[in-house]
Enzyme design. Sequence first.
Site, PDB file in Angstrom:
ATOM      1  N   ARG A   1       0.860  -1.196   0.000  1.00 52.28           N
ATOM      2  CA  ARG A   1       0.000   0.000   0.000  1.00 52.28           C
ATOM      3  C   ARG A   1       0.888   1.235   0.000  1.00 52.28           C
ATOM      4  O   ARG A   1       1.314   1.713   1.053  1.00 52.28           O
ATOM      5  CB  ARG A   1      -0.907  -0.009   1.234  1.00 52.28           C
ATOM      6  CG  ARG A   1      -1.963  -1.114   1.225  1.00 52.28           C
ATOM      7  CD  ARG A   1      -2.868  -0.985   2.453  1.00 52.28           C
ATOM      8  NE  ARG A   1      -4.113  -1.725   2.319  1.00 52.28           N
ATOM      9  CZ  ARG A   1      -4.346  -2.912   2.876  1.00 52.28           C
ATOM     10  NH1 ARG A   1      -3.407  -3.503   3.584  1.00 52.28           N
ATOM     11  NH2 ARG A   1      -5.514  -3.499   2.714  1.00 52.28           N
TER      12      ARG A   1
ATOM     13  N   ARG B   1       1.012  -1.107  -5.397  1.00 52.91           N
ATOM     14  CA  ARG B   1      -0.216  -0.476  -5.861  1.00 52.91           C
ATOM     15  C   ARG B   1       0.028   1.019  -6.023  1.00 52.91           C
ATOM     16  O   ARG B   1       0.619   1.644  -5.149  1.00 52.91           O
ATOM     17  CB  ARG B   1      -1.311  -0.718  -4.825  1.00 52.91           C
ATOM     18  CG  ARG B   1      -2.610  -0.024  -5.162  1.00 52.91           C
ATOM     19  CD  ARG B   1      -3.713  -0.487  -4.272  1.00 52.91           C
ATOM     20  NE  ARG B   1      -3.609   0.060  -2.934  1.00 52.91           N
ATOM     21  CZ  ARG B   1      -4.466  -0.255  -1.958  1.00 52.91           C
ATOM     22  NH1 ARG B   1      -5.437  -1.108  -2.171  1.00 52.91           N
ATOM     23  NH2 ARG B   1      -4.338   0.271  -0.768  1.00 52.91           N
TER      24      ARG B   1
ATOM     25  N   ASN C   1     -12.073  -6.132   0.510  1.00 55.31           N
ATOM     26  CA  ASN C   1     -12.597  -5.162   1.485  1.00 55.31           C
ATOM     27  C   ASN C   1     -13.530  -4.181   0.784  1.00 55.31           C
ATOM     28  O   ASN C   1     -14.660  -3.956   1.198  1.00 55.31           O
ATOM     29  CB  ASN C   1     -11.474  -4.364   2.143  1.00 55.31           C
ATOM     30  CG  ASN C   1     -10.438  -5.249   2.789  1.00 55.31           C
ATOM     31  OD1 ASN C   1     -10.721  -6.394   3.095  1.00 55.31           O
ATOM     32  ND2 ASN C   1      -9.248  -4.729   2.987  1.00 55.31           N
ATOM     33  N   ASP C   2     -13.013  -3.585  -0.283  1.00 59.47           N
ATOM     34  CA  ASP C   2     -13.852  -2.632  -1.011  1.00 59.47           C
ATOM     35  C   ASP C   2     -14.958  -3.333  -1.779  1.00 59.47           C
ATOM     36  O   ASP C   2     -16.068  -2.833  -1.875  1.00 59.47           O
ATOM     37  CB  ASP C   2     -12.995  -1.791  -1.972  1.00 59.47           C
ATOM     38  CG  ASP C   2     -12.391  -0.609  -1.234  1.00 59.47           C
ATOM     39  OD1 ASP C   2     -13.124   0.031  -0.458  1.00 59.47           O
ATOM     40  OD2 ASP C   2     -11.194  -0.343  -1.419  1.00 59.47           O
TER      41      ASP C   2
ATOM     42  N   ARG D   1     -17.316   0.462   4.938  1.00 61.59           N
ATOM     43  CA  ARG D   1     -16.468  -0.469   5.683  1.00 61.59           C
ATOM     44  C   ARG D   1     -15.970   0.101   7.015  1.00 61.59           C
ATOM     45  O   ARG D   1     -15.484  -0.637   7.861  1.00 61.59           O
ATOM     46  CB  ARG D   1     -15.281  -0.930   4.824  1.00 61.59           C
ATOM     47  CG  ARG D   1     -14.433   0.212   4.318  1.00 61.59           C
ATOM     48  CD  ARG D   1     -13.494  -0.240   3.230  1.00 61.59           C
ATOM     49  NE  ARG D   1     -12.185  -0.625   3.718  1.00 61.59           N
ATOM     50  CZ  ARG D   1     -11.119  -0.800   2.957  1.00 61.59           C
ATOM     51  NH1 ARG D   1     -11.207  -0.656   1.638  1.00 61.59           N
ATOM     52  NH2 ARG D   1      -9.975  -1.140   3.462  1.00 61.59           N
TER      53      ARG D   1
ATOM     54  N   CYS E   1      -6.453  -9.944  -2.263  1.00 61.04           N
ATOM     55  CA  CYS E   1      -5.592  -9.294  -1.266  1.00 61.04           C
ATOM     56  C   CYS E   1      -6.366  -8.538  -0.183  1.00 61.04           C
ATOM     57  O   CYS E   1      -5.773  -7.765   0.558  1.00 61.04           O
ATOM     58  CB  CYS E   1      -4.593  -8.372  -1.943  1.00 61.04           C
ATOM     59  SG  CYS E   1      -5.361  -7.060  -2.898  1.00 61.04           S
TER      60      CYS E   1
END
Length: 768
Positions: A475, A511, A632-633, A643, A680
């Site tokens: 990240r 990313r 997650n998203d 979230r 991921c």
Amino acid sequence: MLKTLRGIVQEVNTAGDLKSALDIIVHRVREAMATQVCSVYLWEPESSQYVLMATEGLKQDAIGRVRMGSAQGLVGLVGVREEPINLDDAPEHSNYQYFPETGEEQFHSFLGVPIIHHRRVLGVLVVQQQDRRRFDEGEEAFLVTMSAQLAGVIIHAEATGKINELNKAEKGKPSKVKKDQQFKGSAGAPGIAIGQAVVMIRTADLDSVPSKTINDIDAEKRVFQQAVDAVRHDIRSAGEKLADQLRPEEQALFDVYLSMLDDEALGAEVNTLIDGGEWAQGALSKVIKQYEQHFSMMDDPYLRERVTDIRDMGIRLLERMQSVKIDPIEYPNDVILVGEEITPTMLAEVPKGKLQGIVSVEGSSNSHVAILARAMGIPTIMGVQGLPYAKLDGKKIIIDGYRGKVFTLFPDSLLTQYQSIVEEEKELVRELDTLKNLPCETKDHHRMKLWVNTGLMADVFRSLDRGAEGVGLYRTEVPFMIKDRFPTEKEQMHTYREQLKAFAPSPVTMRTLDIGGDKELSYFPIKEDNPFLGWRGIRITLDHPEIFLVQVRAMMKASEGLNNLRIMLPMISGTGEVEEAMRLIHRAFYEVCEEGFHVAMPEVGVMIEVPAAVYQTRELAQMVDFISVGSNDLTQYILAVDRNNARVADLYHSYHPAVLQALKKIAEDALMEDVSLSICGELAGDPIAAPILLAMGYEILSMNSASLPKVKYVVRNITYAWAQALLARVMISDSPEVIHSIIELALEEAGILSFIRPQTGIMSTKAN
Ligand code: PEP
Ligand code: MG
């Protein structure tokens, strides 16, 4: 009405304690509604009764004496029904109960509305009048709105322990002790900690500094400057104390603090007010309050959180100016730092090796302190609204950083359970350590790759230690977040090279900057009404090709001689974005080659995080080298559940059949396009999910390094065929809870569950 309401709310907010807040409410509401009585009854859990806490119109002697059980009297009925009751002649009602000490026999009309917070009835707000008349709709709406405001005031009073004080004062005896008490926050850093609470209470109070005019401007400026120098020194030494636990880039957080003290920032504004004749303390208090007001009005959560840093800084300066003598804190060996706002500098004050956990009433997982705690591996709970932190000093507490829970009172059985979890975790780590060098493959030799998610260098070291075979998600916004400006190409190159080098020759998936939504940079504010559906991830970087190009060039240059770089694009919602990004990536590649760097063109992939991308998996796959699912998203967008919003956390479920169907479809489409496929999000690190992800066809699971050994254990103890049969059963269920139980049961029958239970037993079935 709205104006009156605002006026009342403002007045209530200035009240020093709950008692005065309630008195203001009953007085002002009675006045605004021109009724004869307004009273507040609060629910007292210890006695399971509603207690009259404040009234205007009934006899004051009745306060603390009038008590009603649940469903008893009209007040109890409002509580049970959880809706307003509006009567023109209350004594006629079958539930009416007369309390002679109130003198209420003369009042006929009654309007009672429940005071509710997060589905919990906290009390009842009542107005009464002599005439027999029903209150009109407008009056009812006003009281309902008032009670919603009152709920917030009560929750805050509960948090600071003022409710108990109030009860004691009214009854003249301490309230009964509860057997257990737990509070929910958000998980800031995973892990379990059992230890002694050390409450950080600040002594200086910015709000009570009076305004004072002075003549000797230079002397006041000197007072301020001395405070600035002293605080600067404190912060520097705090940063240095953590130096051996943090990398230089992580320590940069303390530079953010230091830069706030710069002459041209906060310092300049304080000096301007001193020039105008205000004394130093007053000038500081005014400037900090202005900053606070400005930041707290921001919609963006990351910027709102900077209020904490500014306030912390303000209090430190004031403490210095007031020469507040702060008694040195005695830190036990098992410190759990607790406070309204725990700050990075407070962490540094705890002697090395003693800090076991952190609980902060304010803040979220975006807070600087949470970022540091994750880097240091300290279990942390943030945003524990309602925690009576002021009363916890010296008490033994349990924190559960997997579920975001704090236990302040607990039966011995719970303590024993958590102690055994801690022990089992240690034991498991030792046992699972033996798996470190064994391949991650099923009993029937189906190979799966376990990679890790990283952000800070601390993650890298832990990951290598646990046998990670690559990085599935780096990240990059994390090193951006802990700076106070965009890092230069050179700085980025240096940071990225460290990551690439640490893992070489294994792949590292970087990313591109994924800011927006809940992840903001203090120096790049984005103000939007709906940030998760707004300018996020690739949308920002495509609009700012200069940021994108600098980052991609830095990544490529960093990979020279290593050639293990993969570039991943976040928040893709259509093929146009990939085309555009590929064009820029190729341009960066040629520029880097032209500058003389010998690098190979990296693999490029897209994240599937948005429902639109799920349906375009095949088209997207044709354009790139790999696909990685950000569960997650994806969960957030498929279920339309924020979230990070505690109010809807119960609806956030990565085992929801709709999410699983999307995951399965992505896997089938990726297979058809013969593209590498990984996942991921947090789901990838949940050992319970491992069998179904394997069966769906995910080749790479990328996770938090702490989860890696358990996931490997599961994969090594099942067969591919077994996982496929399990998936078939799961896919015909329509309930997230049932799905989770089906898998758990299957793992239990296979004798695997006990090996992963310490973590999964306490982890929620939800990702994130
Ligand atoms: C995800 O959305 O699943 C993901 C991995 O990205 P992030 O959590 O950083 O948004
Ligand atoms: Mg994401």
